[in-house]
Motif scaffolding. Structure first.
Motif, PDB file in Angstrom:
ATOM      1  N   UNK A   1       0.810  -1.221   0.000  1.00 48.54           N
ATOM      2  CA  UNK A   1       0.000   0.000   0.000  1.00 48.54           C
ATOM      3  C   UNK A   1       0.843   1.271   0.000  1.00 48.54           C
ATOM      4  N   UNK A   2       2.148   1.159   0.282  1.00 46.70           N
ATOM      5  CA  UNK A   2       3.020   2.335   0.286  1.00 46.70           C
ATOM      6  C   UNK A   2       4.467   1.882   0.134  1.00 46.70           C
ATOM      7  N   UNK A   3       5.271   2.750  -0.431  1.00 46.16           N
ATOM      8  CA  UNK A   3       6.683   2.433  -0.552  1.00 46.16           C
ATOM      9  C   UNK A   3       7.325   2.384   0.829  1.00 46.16           C
ATOM     10  N   UNK A   4       8.400   1.602   0.932  1.00 45.38           N
ATOM     11  CA  UNK A   4       9.093   1.511   2.202  1.00 45.38           C
ATOM     12  C   UNK A   4      10.472   2.129   2.144  1.00 45.38           C
ATOM     13  N   UNK A   5      11.309   1.624   1.243  1.00 45.05           N
ATOM     14  CA  UNK A   5      12.670   2.133   1.092  1.00 45.05           C
ATOM     15  C   UNK A   5      13.212   1.685  -0.253  1.00 45.05           C
ATOM     16  N   UNK A   6      14.243   2.400  -0.722  1.00 49.54           N
ATOM     17  CA  UNK A   6      14.834   2.089  -2.019  1.00 49.54           C
ATOM     18  C   UNK A   6      16.337   2.293  -1.960  1.00 49.54           C
TER      19      UNK A   6
ATOM     20  N   UNK B   1      27.642   8.501  10.586  1.00 51.98           N
ATOM     21  CA  UNK B   1      28.251   8.030   9.342  1.00 51.98           C
ATOM     22  C   UNK B   1      27.404   7.057   8.540  1.00 51.98           C
ATOM     23  N   UNK B   2      26.414   6.420   9.156  1.00 51.46           N
ATOM     24  CA  UNK B   2      25.677   5.401   8.423  1.00 51.46           C
ATOM     25  C   UNK B   2      24.953   5.996   7.219  1.00 51.46           C
ATOM     26  N   UNK B   3      24.788   5.174   6.208  1.00 56.18           N
ATOM     27  CA  UNK B   3      24.187   5.607   4.944  1.00 56.18           C
ATOM     28  C   UNK B   3      22.682   5.367   4.977  1.00 56.18           C
ATOM     29  N   UNK B   4      21.933   6.379   4.599  1.00 57.90           N
ATOM     30  CA  UNK B   4      20.478   6.281   4.583  1.00 57.90           C
ATOM     31  C   UNK B   4      19.994   5.767   3.229  1.00 57.90           C
ATOM     32  N   UNK B   5      18.874   5.069   3.217  1.00 54.56           N
ATOM     33  CA  UNK B   5      18.287   4.659   1.943  1.00 54.56           C
ATOM     34  C   UNK B   5      17.587   5.847   1.289  1.00 54.56           C
ATOM     35  N   UNK B   6      17.070   5.649   0.106  1.00 53.43           N
ATOM     36  CA  UNK B   6      16.187   6.642  -0.505  1.00 53.43           C
ATOM     37  C   UNK B   6      14.770   6.321  -0.060  1.00 53.43           C
ATOM     38  N   UNK B   7      13.943   7.365   0.056  1.00 63.03           N
ATOM     39  CA  UNK B   7      12.555   7.175   0.485  1.00 63.03           C
ATOM     40  C   UNK B   7      11.585   7.820  -0.501  1.00 63.03           C
ATOM     41  N   UNK B   8      11.535   7.346  -1.740  1.00 64.69           N
ATOM     42  CA  UNK B   8      10.564   7.895  -2.692  1.00 64.69           C
ATOM     43  C   UNK B   8       9.149   7.474  -2.305  1.00 64.69           C
ATOM     44  N   UNK B   9       8.159   8.205  -2.760  1.00 65.42           N
ATOM     45  CA  UNK B   9       6.777   7.848  -2.434  1.00 65.42           C
ATOM     46  C   UNK B   9       6.236   6.750  -3.348  1.00 65.42           C
TER      47      UNK B   9
END
Length: 325
Positions: free
Chosen positions: A114-119, A285-293
């Motif tokens: 129903x919604x994106x989570x992470x990319x 320092x940790x790397x974040x994911x992308x969070x597109x809708x």
């Protein structure tokens, strides 16, 4: 099926001391009165990892409350607990990696994203997951993984599937890679001790290993598809059919949360301290994911094809249109 349904989210991150299994309270929706009118209690099954930061930010910003949703997060060990919990009604919504959702669907489990989570953030060498080797390792690229032992957190899932694709693209033989299952938080030690030649790590294990001298030689998500959709929020087909208004409100609130997290990465980092034990230099320092809708449909089709090629789904093909429509 237990191993295959272990979810992002363990796929994307795990750390010793993160919140363990959460409340066993019923997750049934409950209507209650408040000063602003009726609200609906909604329980979401999650894994306490980096990927779900937008959900916590959205709760803090009031995106769910504004839509009459009284949000409650319940921690679980992985998709093996979350997916059945959603189907049984213990949770109204859940979080899982996309390969686990595809696998559940091919097994006849009635779920719907129903919604994106992470990319993937699309950055080779600086993505949310990476294949790491010891500083003095002779391995220089994904091609060198053929004939070697590589740790993944869950066998026959998104990790080994994307690692194989990276090896294939680099000119190596993916059939000659030996995968072993090791939890993310144990991978830095396994690599240092020489128990594996390489390890596919998510955050914060990846940042911890790099601080100990490990090197990234491949970025399986970004190299498989720079816009790879790796996780999603989902519900049961029963809730989707019987309570479409609730699903619509949750999706709207989740999209607002994803947009906010994308625009405020520093706040996304800080919110991690409220539901994990990540802190200090690792947090910075940790790397974040992308969070597109929006989910990236072509990347999901590719992931499904790779899973079929690897035999993850047995003799059934995931219906991407039905699962992610």
């Amino acid at each position: 099926m237990h191993r295959r349904l272990v979810g992002i989210a363990l796929v994307v991150s795990s750390v010793t001391g993160l919140a363990g299994c959460g409340s066993s309270d019923s997750g049934g929706t409950e209507a209650s009165s408040s000063a602003g009118g009726k609200t609906t209690r909604v329980t979401v099954g999650i894994i306490p990892i980096v990927d779900v930061a937008p959900l916590y930010l959205g709760q803090k910003q009031g995106f769910f409350a504004d839509r009459g949703i009284d949000l409650k997060m319940v921690s679980a060990q992985g998709g093996a607990a979350i997916i059945p919990g959603v189907v049984s009604g213990q949770f109204q919504f859940g979080f899982s990696n996309t390969t686990s959702l595809m696998l559940a669907q091919t097994k006849g489990v009635p779920v719907k994203a129903v919604a994106n989570g992470a990319a993937s953030n699309g950055k080779v060498g600086a993505d949310v997951t990476g294949v790491l080797v010891k500083k003095d390792s002779p391995l220089k690229s994904a091609k060198d993984l053929a004939g070697r032992t590589v740790a993944v957190n869950t066998l026959q899932n998104i990790g080994d599937t994307t690692v194989r694709e990276t090896v294939r693209k680099a000119g190596g033989d993916p059939s000659k890679v030996k995968f072993v299952e090791i939890p993310f938080d144990q991978m830095p030690a396994a690599l240092n001790d020489g128990r594996v030649d390489a390890a596919w790590m998510g955050e914060p294990a990846r940042t911890i290993a790099e601080a100990q001298g490990a090197r990234v030689i491949a970025s399986p998500f970004a190299e498989t598809d720079p816009a790879l959709t790796v996780a999603a929020y989902f519900t049961s087909t029963k809730i989707a059919q019987q309570n479409p208004d609730l699903v619509k409100k949750f999706t709207e609130a989740m999209n607002a949360s994803l947009e906010y997290a994308s625009a405020h990465p520093d706040e996304a980092r800080r919110i991690l301290t409220t539901y994990t034990k990540i802190g200090g230099d690792v947090l910075d320092k940790l790397i974040l994911p992308a969070w597109p809708t929006a989910v990236n449909r072509p990347s999901l089709e590719k992931l499904a094809e790779l899973g079929e090629q690897d035999g993850v789904f047995g003799d059934k093909k995931p219906d991407i249109g039905a699962l992610f429509s």
